[in-house]
Design a protein around this motif. Structure first.
Motif, PDB file in Angstrom:
ATOM      1  N   THR A 166       0.584  -1.080  -0.122  1.00  0.00           N
ATOM      2  CA  THR A 166      -0.100   0.105  -0.031  1.00  0.00           C
ATOM      3  C   THR A 166       0.839   1.195  -0.094  1.00  0.00           C
ATOM      4  O   THR A 166       2.075   1.225   0.302  1.00  0.00           O
ATOM      5  CB  THR A 166      -0.947   0.196   1.162  1.00  0.00           C
ATOM      6  OG1 THR A 166       0.142   0.080   2.372  1.00  0.00           O
ATOM      7  CG2 THR A 166      -1.723  -1.433   1.594  1.00  0.00           C
ATOM      8  N   GLN A 167       0.223   2.384  -0.269  1.00  0.00           N
ATOM      9  CA  GLN A 167       1.160   3.750  -0.280  1.00  0.00           C
ATOM     10  C   GLN A 167       1.430   3.900   1.270  1.00  0.00           C
ATOM     11  O   GLN A 167       2.537   4.318   1.447  1.00  0.00           O
ATOM     12  CB  GLN A 167       0.128   4.839  -0.436  1.00  0.00           C
ATOM     13  CG  GLN A 167       0.796   6.131  -0.608  1.00  0.00           C
ATOM     14  CD  GLN A 167       1.773   6.146  -1.857  1.00  0.00           C
ATOM     15  OE1 GLN A 167       1.380   5.737  -2.874  1.00  0.00           O
ATOM     16  NE2 GLN A 167       3.017   6.522  -1.492  1.00  0.00           N
ATOM     17  N   GLU A 168       1.017   3.504   2.332  1.00  0.00           N
ATOM     18  CA  GLU A 168       1.476   3.453   3.589  1.00  0.00           C
ATOM     19  C   GLU A 168       2.430   2.665   3.678  1.00  0.00           C
ATOM     20  O   GLU A 168       3.579   3.126   4.485  1.00  0.00           O
ATOM     21  CB  GLU A 168       0.117   2.856   4.723  1.00  0.00           C
ATOM     22  CG  GLU A 168       0.688   3.175   5.974  1.00  0.00           C
ATOM     23  CD  GLU A 168      -0.166   2.430   7.033  1.00  0.00           C
ATOM     24  OE1 GLU A 168      -0.175   2.393   8.228  1.00  0.00           O
ATOM     25  OE2 GLU A 168      -1.534   2.127   6.482  1.00  0.00           O
ATOM     26  N   PHE A 169       2.591   1.707   3.291  1.00  0.00           N
ATOM     27  CA  PHE A 169       3.747   0.550   3.332  1.00  0.00           C
ATOM     28  C   PHE A 169       4.900   1.195   2.484  1.00  0.00           C
ATOM     29  O   PHE A 169       6.062   1.239   3.046  1.00  0.00           O
ATOM     30  CB  PHE A 169       3.538  -0.744   2.611  1.00  0.00           C
ATOM     31  CG  PHE A 169       4.456  -1.768   2.875  1.00  0.00           C
ATOM     32  CD1 PHE A 169       4.595  -2.703   3.873  1.00  0.00           C
ATOM     33  CD2 PHE A 169       5.300  -1.990   1.821  1.00  0.00           C
ATOM     34  CE1 PHE A 169       5.619  -3.578   4.163  1.00  0.00           C
ATOM     35  CE2 PHE A 169       6.105  -2.868   1.801  1.00  0.00           C
ATOM     36  CZ  PHE A 169       6.598  -3.902   3.338  1.00  0.00           C
ATOM     37  N   ARG A 170       4.814   1.737   1.338  1.00  0.00           N
ATOM     38  CA  ARG A 170       5.765   2.392   0.556  1.00  0.00           C
ATOM     39  C   ARG A 170       6.253   3.688   1.440  1.00  0.00           C
ATOM     40  O   ARG A 170       7.658   3.763   1.182  1.00  0.00           O
ATOM     41  CB  ARG A 170       5.054   2.773  -0.552  1.00  0.00           C
ATOM     42  CG  ARG A 170       4.625   1.763  -1.888  1.00  0.00           C
ATOM     43  CD  ARG A 170       3.914   2.350  -2.892  1.00  0.00           C
ATOM     44  NE  ARG A 170       3.283   1.037  -3.760  1.00  0.00           N
ATOM     45  CZ  ARG A 170       3.973   0.586  -4.833  1.00  0.00           C
ATOM     46  NH1 ARG A 170       5.087   1.108  -5.308  1.00  0.00           N
ATOM     47  NH2 ARG A 170       3.116  -0.319  -5.312  1.00  0.00           N
TER      48      ARG A 170
END
Length: 875
Positions: A166-170
């Motif tokens: 996800t963008q959060e992970f990225r």
């Protein structure tokens, strides 16, 4: 290239940002504690997976030199591909940095993800993508690790579904990437430090181990142990440069290898390979290790057997490192390996070189000690040898007891230098065979005989292998050697100085060349001594006479520096001497008594090609007429009453030298006849002898007589005079070269001052005036004796007075009085006197004193006879 898109989180933005911040802070704290590879993987797996789900992660490092990247950190516990058949190859592989997949990762501003099914079959895509896909992995997230604004590696994160990154992970991965870069950099540095410490510890252990090495076997064990510790015991060999400096041989090798073709191995172990074979010389000329591929070198045309052995064993790549000690090449270490830790292997080779140099030195010392023991015993055995039989016993004993060899034959050269005669041999060699060795050994051989000729050409011993010599067409000698059972025949030339004495032939399996050389030297010297002793018995009386005579003559040797004179007349004498010195022409030296005729004769001899031998002098006036013939030509025992032994004459003593016949004008007529014959024929017969003796003698004769007048008077043979008068040199009397008086006087002053222990350094002007005013009827000899007397009587360090003899008619008479008027004679006499007195008219040592008239009277006469200063004084 198609890449995966980030999935959006369902929660509100503030809570997401707070979560990211919390994760980043926790990760940042933990990353600061990372020191080992596993610490980072455990941290990453534990922390990130607590918030997000993924399968596994790895870190790869970039090698900018090769433009590749390789695995560095592996998640072996959770990796789904760890049991895949390609896994071991992947973790050692080098992946291309210039392929499109990784270039897109490098170009991205942060983490970038891909679906494996979209990229794994693209051209040049790395093989690890398909392997992961085969194990259920569907998506990969990658980001670049940077260090000092330069990419140093990548983070690979794998997931088995397409909704993980996800963008959060990225954002979290992007935020933590700088800390991960620092952590990876620290791990690399720490590993480098650990590696260097391990290498130092390894080299220290190896140094301690090799310090105990004393021989080649110890060195082999230490090297094998050291290579095993560094996981490089895949085959090695150390080659040593041989004493000839041109070849190399096996020194130690890896004995743990299994080799089917043992014959090839044994051939390589026995062989000497030339250094300049295109491979070994390249290693020896390099100061860094060199990597070689066996197949490539064979294809290049290197035909050395050791390459074939390596290929047979299965070696593919070898590293060659020169072994040097104090910039001296000792050999080469060949190591079967694909990778080289250059600093470590150089450190090992430095220790091996030191040990190898010590072993070689010790071996050399032991060898020299052994050689010295053998040579010392042999020297002791032949020290007392006086006869051939004694020498034979000594040689046979030492060869049998110490060298396990036998003397086949010792031959000596005949006087013609072309043939060799058997001198000593060991009859026991062929005792068990039906061979008449005595008969065979009695045959003389020529120096052109095939084996003798080879030995004559070599200054070292020549080794003839019996098996090889049997292959010759003319192998009669080899068939004889074969019967003894020895493998080799050694032939050596016996010499003393530059003279060839004979040849030595020994049968043996092996002989140390140094020992053989030493034995040959001593045998040659012993034979030369025996032969010399035999000749001494024949020529003892001759040598005794020559020795006594030479001792007497040595005392009278003069040097060129004793000839003093720079005037025009002496310059002419020097010119004549230089013209005749190099020839063999007879010289007749003429001059008054005391002019230095013998000195001139010696100078001519010393400037001639015969100068290396002493000039022999005969004073013809000092010998009785009845003995002069015996003195010149010698006599045989019993030739006349009183001839109790044979006597060698002066002509024989002067053979190949110069014979100086002083006072030749005094020789009796009967002796002149024989002298003429010797000069003409160059041969003589001793008194009472019948043997004609050839001589090569250069004659220099001297006399103070007028030989032409002697010939007219019948006191000297005209034919002998013409034989002697080939090249006359007439020495001027001292009164005709008054310019040399001062130089001669100073020379004699220095000579006799030193001899008498006086410190007289100069001659006063008054004394010099005295010397110039005297006519010197006794010439240079008279001057010498007067200076000697004056030195003894002098006071202080200046010679104030020369004690000249009283005036006589001889030193006041004028010369050239014929065909002149009384007035002309008087004028010439006054001018001559003024010249001798250096223009001094009155006072001590003046012309007036010499003429015994007042100074005023002399002035008046000079005015009357028109004598001006220019007549008697030259500027």
């Amino acid at each position: 290239m198609k890449k995966a898109q980030a999935t959006q989180p369902k929660s509100d933005a503030p809570s997401v940002l707070e979560k990211e911040r919390h994760i980043l802070l926790d990760l940042a704290k933990d990353i600061t504690k990372v020191r080992e590879k596993n610490d980072l993987i455990v941290l990453f797996t534990k922390r990130i997976r607590s918030f997000f789900e993924f399968t596994h992660t790895i870190v790869t490092l970039i090698d900018h030199k090769d433009e590749t990247y390789t695995p560095f950190l592996l998640d072996n516990e959770r990796s789904p591909i760890r049991d895949h058949s390609a896994y071991q190859g992947l973790i050692k592989a080098h992946f291309n940095l210039n392929e499109p997949f990784i270039q897109e990762v490098l170009a991205a501003d942060g983490p970038i993800s891909f679906y494996l099914e979209d990229v794994m079959d693209e051209p040049k895509s790395p093989s690890f993508l398909r392997v992961n896909y085969e194990r259920g992995v569907r998506e990969i997230l990658m980001t670049t690790l940077w260090h000092e604004e330069k990419p140093m590696g990548f983070i690979h994160i794998y997931s088995d579904n397409k909704e993980t990154f996800t963008q959060e992970f990225r954002n979290i991965i992007k935020g933590i990437t700088p800390q991960l870069s620092v952590a990876v950099s620290n791990i690399i540095k720490n590993e480098e430090l650990q590696k260097k410490e391990a290498e130092k510890s390894y080299l220290l252990d190896f140094s301690n181990d090799i310090a105990t090495v004393r021989n080649k076997e110890d060195l082999a064990l230490s090297v094998r142990t050291a290579l095993a510790k560094m996981n490089s015991l895949n085959g090695y060999v150390i080659r040593k440069i041989n004493e000839d400096g041109q070849t190399m041989s096996t020194y130690i090798y890896d004995t743990t290898l299994s080799i089917q073709d043992d014959s090839l191995l044994q051939e390589v172990l026995r062989s000497k390979f030339p250094i300049n074979d295109g491979l070994q010389n390249r290693v020896l000329n390099s100061y860094i290790p060199l990597l070689f591929n066996v197949d490539i070198e064979i294809n290049r045309g290197i035909t050395s057997k050791y390459l074939q052995l390596w290929k047979h064993i299965g070696f593919r790549n070898l590293v060659g490192i020169a072994l040097r000690h104090a910039d001296v090449n000792l050999g080469i270490l060949w190591l079967n390996t694909d990778e080289v830790n250059i600093p470590l292997i150089q450190g090992i080779c430095a220790q091996i070189s030191i040990a190898m140099a010590n072993i070689i030195s010790n071996e050399s010392l032991v060898t020299k000690t052994t050689q010295q023991e053998v040579l010392l015993q042999f020297s002791n055995e032949i020290a007392g040898v006086r006869t051939k039989s004694d020498l034979e016993k000594a040689i046979v004993k030492v060869l049998r007891e110490m060298l396990d060899t036998k003397l086949a034959m010792l031959r000596v050269f005949d006087e013609d230098g072309l043939h060799l005669t058997p001198y000593i041999f060991d009859r026991s060699i062929f005792a068990n065979f039906n061979i008449d060795f005595d008969k065979m050994a009695s045959v003389k051989i020529e120096r052109s005989e095939i084996y003798t000729a080879q030995v004559m050409k070599s200054r070292e011993a020549v080794v003839f292998n019996v098996a090889e010599e049997l292959k010759r067409e003319d192998n009669s000698y080899a068939l004889l050697w074969q019967k003894t059972g020895f493998r080799n025949m050694y032939g050596a030339l016996l010499t003393v100085g530059n003279s060839n004495i004979g040849t030595l032939w020994l049968l043996a399996d092996h002989l140390d060349p140094a020992i053989l050389k030493g034995i040959c030297s001593q045998i040659g010297m012993a034979i030369a001594n025996i032969m010399a002793n035999e000749k001494l018995l024949v020529y003892k009386q001759q040598l005794e006479q020559e020795n006594v005579y030479l001792k007497e003559q040595i005392k009278n040797i003069y040097n060129f520096s004793d000839i003093i004179g720079s005037g025009e007349q002496m310059q002419n004498v020097y010119r004549l001497m230089s013209l005749v010195a190099d020839s063999n022409s007879t010289v007749l030296v003429l001059g008054e008594t005391g002019t230095g005729k013998e000195l001139i004769a010696r100078a001519i001899h010393n400037a001639s090609p015969r100068k290396d031998r002493l000039m022999i002098k005969v004073n013809c006036a000092a010998m009785p007429a009845n003995l002069i013939e015996s003195e010149l030509f010698g006599h045989e025992k019993g030739a006349f009453t009183g001839a109790l032994e044979r006597r060698i004459g002066k002509f024989e003593l002067a053979n190949h030298s110069t014979l100086f016949l002083d006072e030749i004008g005094e020789m009796p007529l009967e002796a002149q006849v024989k002298l003429l014959r010797v000069i003409q024929e160059r041969e003589l017969e001793r008194v009472g002898g019948k043997e004609t003796i050839k001589v090569d003698v250069r004659i220099i004769a001297a006399t103070n007589r007028d030989l032409e007048e002697e010939v007219k008077a019948g006191r000297f043979r005209s034919d002998l005079y013409y034989r002697l008068n080939v090249f006359p040199i007439e020495l001027p009397p001292l009164r005709d070269r008054m310019e040399d008086v001062e130089a001669l006087a100073n020379f004699f002053l220095s000579k006799y001052s030193k001899n008498s222990g006086r410190n007289i350094t100069r001659i006063s002007a008054r004394a010099l005036q005295q010397l110039h005013s005297y006519l010197w009827p006794g010439n240079v000899r008279e001057l010498e004796h007067l200076i000697e007397r004056s030195v003894l009587m002098a006071q202080g360090n200046t010679l104030q007075e020369v004690y000249l003899p009283k005036k006589t008619d001889a030193n006041t008479a004028a010369a050239d009085a014929f065909d002149k008027t009384l007035e002309q004679m008087e004028r010439d006499f006054i001018i001559s006197t003024l010249k001798r007195c250096r223009g001094k008219i009155s006072g001590p040592g003046s012309a007036a004193e010499v003429l015994d008239i007042p100074g005023n009277t002399l002035h008046s006469k000079m005015k009357k006879l028109s004598i001006s200063k220019s007549d008697y004084f030259k500027n």
